[in-house]
Motif scaffolding. Structure first.
Motif, short mmCIF file in Angstrom:
data_model
loop_
_atom_site.label_atom_id
_atom_site.label_comp_id
_atom_site.label_asym_id
_atom_site.label_seq_id
_atom_site.Cartn_x
_atom_site.Cartn_y
_atom_site.Cartn_z
N GLU A 1 0.83 -1.20 0.00
CA GLU A 1 0.00 0.00 0.00
C GLU A 1 0.86 1.25 0.00
O GLU A 1 0.62 2.20 -0.72
CB GLU A 1 -0.91 0.00 1.23
CG GLU A 1 -2.16 -0.81 1.03
CD GLU A 1 -2.92 -1.00 2.33
OE1 GLU A 1 -2.47 -0.44 3.36
OE2 GLU A 1 -3.93 -1.71 2.32
N ALA B 1 2.42 1.64 -3.33
CA ALA B 1 1.44 2.12 -4.30
C ALA B 1 1.18 3.60 -4.08
O ALA B 1 1.07 4.38 -5.03
CB ALA B 1 0.14 1.33 -4.16
N ARG B 2 1.13 3.98 -2.78
CA ARG B 2 0.84 5.39 -2.51
C ARG B 2 1.98 6.28 -2.99
O ARG B 2 1.77 7.29 -3.63
CB ARG B 2 0.62 5.57 -1.00
CG ARG B 2 -0.30 6.72 -0.68
CD ARG B 2 -0.31 7.05 0.78
NE ARG B 2 0.91 7.74 1.15
CZ ARG B 2 1.45 7.67 2.36
NH1 ARG B 2 0.88 6.95 3.28
NH2 ARG B 2 2.55 8.32 2.63
N ARG C 1 4.11 5.59 -5.27
CA ARG C 1 4.15 5.61 -6.73
C ARG C 1 3.07 6.55 -7.26
O ARG C 1 3.28 7.30 -8.21
CB ARG C 1 3.94 4.20 -7.25
CG ARG C 1 4.67 3.95 -8.53
CD ARG C 1 4.75 2.47 -8.84
NE ARG C 1 5.65 1.80 -7.95
CZ ARG C 1 5.64 0.48 -7.77
NH1 ARG C 1 4.77 -0.26 -8.39
NH2 ARG C 1 6.50 -0.10 -6.96
N ARG C 2 1.92 6.47 -6.62
CA ARG C 2 0.83 7.33 -7.07
C ARG C 2 1.21 8.79 -6.87
O ARG C 2 1.00 9.63 -7.75
CB ARG C 2 -0.44 6.99 -6.29
CG ARG C 2 -1.68 7.60 -6.88
CD ARG C 2 -2.92 7.16 -6.14
NE ARG C 2 -2.91 7.63 -4.77
CZ ARG C 2 -3.06 6.81 -3.73
NH1 ARG C 2 -3.23 5.53 -3.91
NH2 ARG C 2 -3.04 7.30 -2.50
N SER D 1 -6.97 7.78 -9.94
CA SER D 1 -6.37 7.17 -8.74
C SER D 1 -6.45 8.13 -7.56
O SER D 1 -6.66 7.72 -6.42
CB SER D 1 -4.94 6.73 -9.02
OG SER D 1 -4.06 7.82 -8.92
#
Lengths: 206, 631
Positions: free
Chosen positions: B386, B389-390, B392-393, B598
């Motif tokens: 998570e 992903a965060r 990267r986002r 996103s």
């Protein structure tokens, strides 16, 4: 005081810009009028005054380039100093081709602006003289009778009296009389002067 | 009276078996008149289970009787024979010696007269003696199986007919050897016996071994004196109790308990039943072995067809028997014991005792631990994923923000240059006025105020730009979507002018607050507006109009929409525009809307688009409304 005659018209949608420009130009001794949009300026109308336009390129509704085109079409070609917040090359080329005097990027130094305005006003003065001469030439031209106007065109074409008489189907003597009247009415002494005057009046030579 | 167990009782296997378990007995049996088989009472119903009468010496509380009873009955029950009727009687001849035989005769005769036992099991010498003396009158022809707890018996003769049994033994000499082996420093051995001589129980101490061990006698009676003597036993001494062999005590085990409690030296002796009541060890036949062997013998007697073919007397070997608790008390280690020793009362180790429980618990524990570990790992992996992903986002969001700002460079420059131009012109105008003189203070004040305002305006543009370009962790705060729209509108104002487009705001008053990262939400809105402008690039100037609306979609969501009058989105791309690398622009990389999605999803909202009825498209997104309304 600059001594150049003329009014500076400032058109910019940005209140603070037009206000500050107005202040600066007044302090520099110009007669200044400010407008918030191109339409506001067009509504004022121009009575053949001598002056120049300090014009923002980017404006909502009618922008600077569009105003330039409109003025050109209305045959009141005020010299224009463009000012822009972000000058890109295509825009400036377009403006200059359409007859702009200068193209300044904000923020600009007063020296650049005042020099540009000075140039523009000088050109405005010249153009103003030119326009006066043309008007006089047209006025004189308008006093000619149709027959005299016809003879004039043949004279401008460089024909001899005999040729003109043959073309018009009249006597060489009559043509000579008409020609004398034309020279008199146009107040010129020579054919060369006549040609120059007619150019100013907008008659295109073939 | 004689129960008849005649040869005619064949097929019945119902012979009463009198088992006389008897300790050391000498020829107590007296020959009696043999009953006439023909005179015997007829057997009871042949289907009745055989009756076994266990006749014990002493009373029911004697350890000997208790231990025997236990193993005997267990062996009978688990044996191959069918059900057995089990009766037990106790002579109790020690406590009630007066007219003892007569009393028992009457009692037993009355009790078992109607149906005699099929076998008699006699336990102890007194019992065997009783049986042999009185069988002819009481239970003629009923076989006797004795269990011998001690001394050898060779008593034969007529009275011993139909008698067999198990001979077991207590080996006094071996016991003493065992004691000396386990306590090698022993100097003195105190022998406890009832009789004056050491051989009262038929045993003489072995001749003094090579060591200098001396033997002393301690009288059993009076008991109090004995206890005192025992408590004063010197170091390196042993007590050797032979008194239990006499069988003369009413409760030898209780006596032994008191002796052991008082004694300052370990007590050896016999027989087996006293191990467990204070005796450290003995060399004797274990009681349970005697019980099993007797039971087996009794069963064989029961099943025999011919009364004349009783199985022979069995002899059981003695073995070292020790009490684990006494071993602990006297510091005897199991490793010292000779092979074949039996240790009684040894607590089963924890493992043996609770093996299944331990295994089950252990397995469950392992499973649980494994499960917990797996869950922890999984949770950690998920958290890491998570986080990744965060990050990267956020990284991507930042990249696309920078890209968007790059597209806005021209308009941002415009937005900054405007106030700068105004500032410069104002300042230079002031200089001219100063040089010329004559201008009023009021004029200068106005000029300075304008300069300050313009400077602030330029600063604001830069601040907004920087906040959008800044790269950093998301910082969720309460956000008013109208403010959000105003800020973004300020950023794109210049772009609108440059692109000859107009921006209209249609904002609902007092929208519910939303919770989110201001920069990321600005980015979404900015992206949608820039997209809207792009969509209208090829249109004539007058039609380039973007409308941003805010609305309370319902009680739970706030909706922000951006409507353009552009070309709209091709129907076949409607579903895909939010996918990465899907773009309708010639120069787009197709990340902007994917990032927008996103971001909105991370805020718990939704994003979508619809083509307008007339022309262009409307992009919208919703965000969860906070409970509390804006104050």
């Amino acid at each position: 005081m600059s001594g150049t005659e003329g009014t500076v018209f400032v058109v910019d949608d940005e209140l603070s810009v037009r206000k500050s420009l107005g202040r600066l130009l007044k302090a520099a001794g110009y007669r200044v009028e400010v407008f918030a949009s191109a339409r506001e300026f067009l509504q004022r109308g121009l009575q053949d005054e001598v002056g120049c336009l300090v014009l923002d390129v980017q404006m909502p509704d009618l922008n600077g380039l569009e105003l330039q085109q409109a003025l050109s079409e209305a045959d009141s070609p005020l010299p224009i100093v463009f000012i822009t917040g972000h000058g890109d090359i295509p825009t400036s080329v377009r403006a200059m081709k359409a007859g702009a005097t200068d193209f300044l990027s904000k923020p600009f130094h007063e020296k650049d602006l005042l020099e540009a305005i000075s140039r523009a006003l000088k050109r405005a003065g010249e153009e103003s003289c030119g326009r006066a001469a043309a008007r006089e030439a047209k006025r004189r031209l308008s006093t000619l009778t149709p027959r005299e106007h016809e003879v004039l065109l043949h004279v401008l074409a460089g024909e001899l009296n005999k040729q003109i008489a043959a073309t018009l189907g009249t006597s060489e003597k009559t043509v000579k009389v008409h020609r004398g009247r034309v020279m008199h009415k146009m107040r010129v002494q020579s054919v060369a002067d006549l040609v120059r005057l007619c150019e100013k009046a907008g008659i295109r030579l073939t | 009276m004689g129960a008849r167990v005649g040869s005619g009782a064949r097929g019945g296997a119902l012979n009463l078996l009198l088992v006389a378990v008897s300790g050391a007995f000498t020829g107590v049996c007296s020959g009696g008149p043999r009953p006439d088989p023909a005179a015997s009472a007829p057997l009871l119903a042949s289907h009745a289970p055989p009756r076994v009468l266990v006749l014990c010496s002493g009373n029911s509380l004697l350890p000997t009787n208790v231990l025997f009873d236990e193993s005997f009955r267990e062996a009978i029950a688990s044996g191959p024979g069918g059900p057995v009727e089990y009766c037990s009687e106790f002579l109790d001849e020690i406590r009630f010696p007066v007219r003892h035989d007569e009393r028992m005769l009457g009692f037993l005769g009355e009790k078992y007269g109607s149906r005699q036992p099929d076998v008699i099991v006699a336990i102890g010498p007194a019992s065997l003696g009783f049986c042999l003396r009185h069988r002819p009158q009481l239970f003629p022809e009923v076989p006797v199986v004795f269990a011998d707890c001690g001394t050898d018996t060779s008593s034969q003769g007529e009275s011993a007919r139909l008698v067999t049994g198990v001979r077991s033994g207590f080996d006094g000499a071996a016991t003493l050897r065992l004691a000396l082996r386990l306590h090698p420093k022993t100097r003195q051995v105190f022998v406890i016996s009832d009789s004056a001589g050491l051989g009262g129980a038929g045993w003489e101490p072995p001749g003094p071994p090579e060591s200098q061990v001396t033997f002393h006698r301690l009288a059993k009676e009076p008991l109090l004196e004995l206890l005192q003597e025992l408590s004063r036993l010197p170091a390196n001494s042993l007590a050797f109790d032979l008194s239990g062999l006499d069988g003369g005590a009413a409760s030898p085990h209780e006596t032994m308990q008191r002796m052991s409690a008082s004694s300052s030296a370990p007590i050896y002796g016999g027989p087996d039943p006293l191990v467990g009541h204070g005796l450290l060890g003995t060399v004797a036949t274990p009681m349970d072995a005697i019980g099993r062997a007797t039971a087996a013998l009794a069963m064989r007697v029961l099943s025999r067809e011919n009364a004349g073919a009783l199985p022979p007397v069995q002899k059981l070997a003695p073995a070292p028997l020790l009490d684990w608790r006494q071993m602990r008390r006297w510091g005897v280690r199991a490793s010292q014991l000779p092979s074949g020793s039996l240790i009684r009362f040894r607590p089963r180790s924890f493992w043996r005792q609770h093996l299944l429980l331990v295994i089950t618990t252990g397995t469950l524990f392992l499973l649980q631990s494994g499960l917990i570990l797996a869950l922890v790992l999984q949770s950690r992996r998920r958290r890491r994923a998570e986080l990744e992903a965060r990050l990267r986002r956020e990284e991507l969001a930042h990249m696309t923000r920078v890209a968007t700002m790059g597209e806005l460079t021209a308009s941002l420059a415009h937005e900054i240059n405007q106030p700068l131009a105004a500032i410069l012109s104002n300042a230079q105008a002031a200089q001219r006025l100063l040089a010329a003189g004559g201008a009023g203070l009021e004029e200068f004040r106005e000029i300075l105020a304008d300069i300050v305002a313009d400077d602030q305006r330029a600063g604001e543009v830069i601040r907004r730009m920087r906040s959008l370009l800044r790269k950093g962790e998301s910082n969720p705060v309460d956000v008013d979507v109208n403010e959000l729209v105003d800020e973004v509108a300020g950023l794109v104002r210049g772009e609108m002018i440059l692109q000859d487009a107009s921006l209209a705001l249609d904002l609902v008053s007092n929208p519910p607050l939303v919770h989110g990262d201001r920069v990321q939400l600005q980015q979404v809105l900015l992206n949608l507006i820039v997209n809207a402008l792009d969509a209208m690039k090829d249109m004539s100037g007058g039609n380039r109009r973007v409308v941003v609306r805010t609305a309370a979609a319902d009680a739970r969501f706030v909706r922000v929409s951006v409507q353009d009058g552009g070309v709209g989105v091709p129907v076949d791309k409607l579903e895909q525009v939010f996918e990465p690398f899907v773009t309708t622009k010639p120069h787009g990389i197709g990340l902007g809307l994917a990032i927008c999605r996103s971001i909105i999803q991370a805020h718990g909202g939704r994003i979508g688009l619809t083509n307008n009825a007339d022309r262009g498209a409307t992009f919208w997104f919703t965000l969860p409304a906070l409970e509390k309304a804006k104050p």
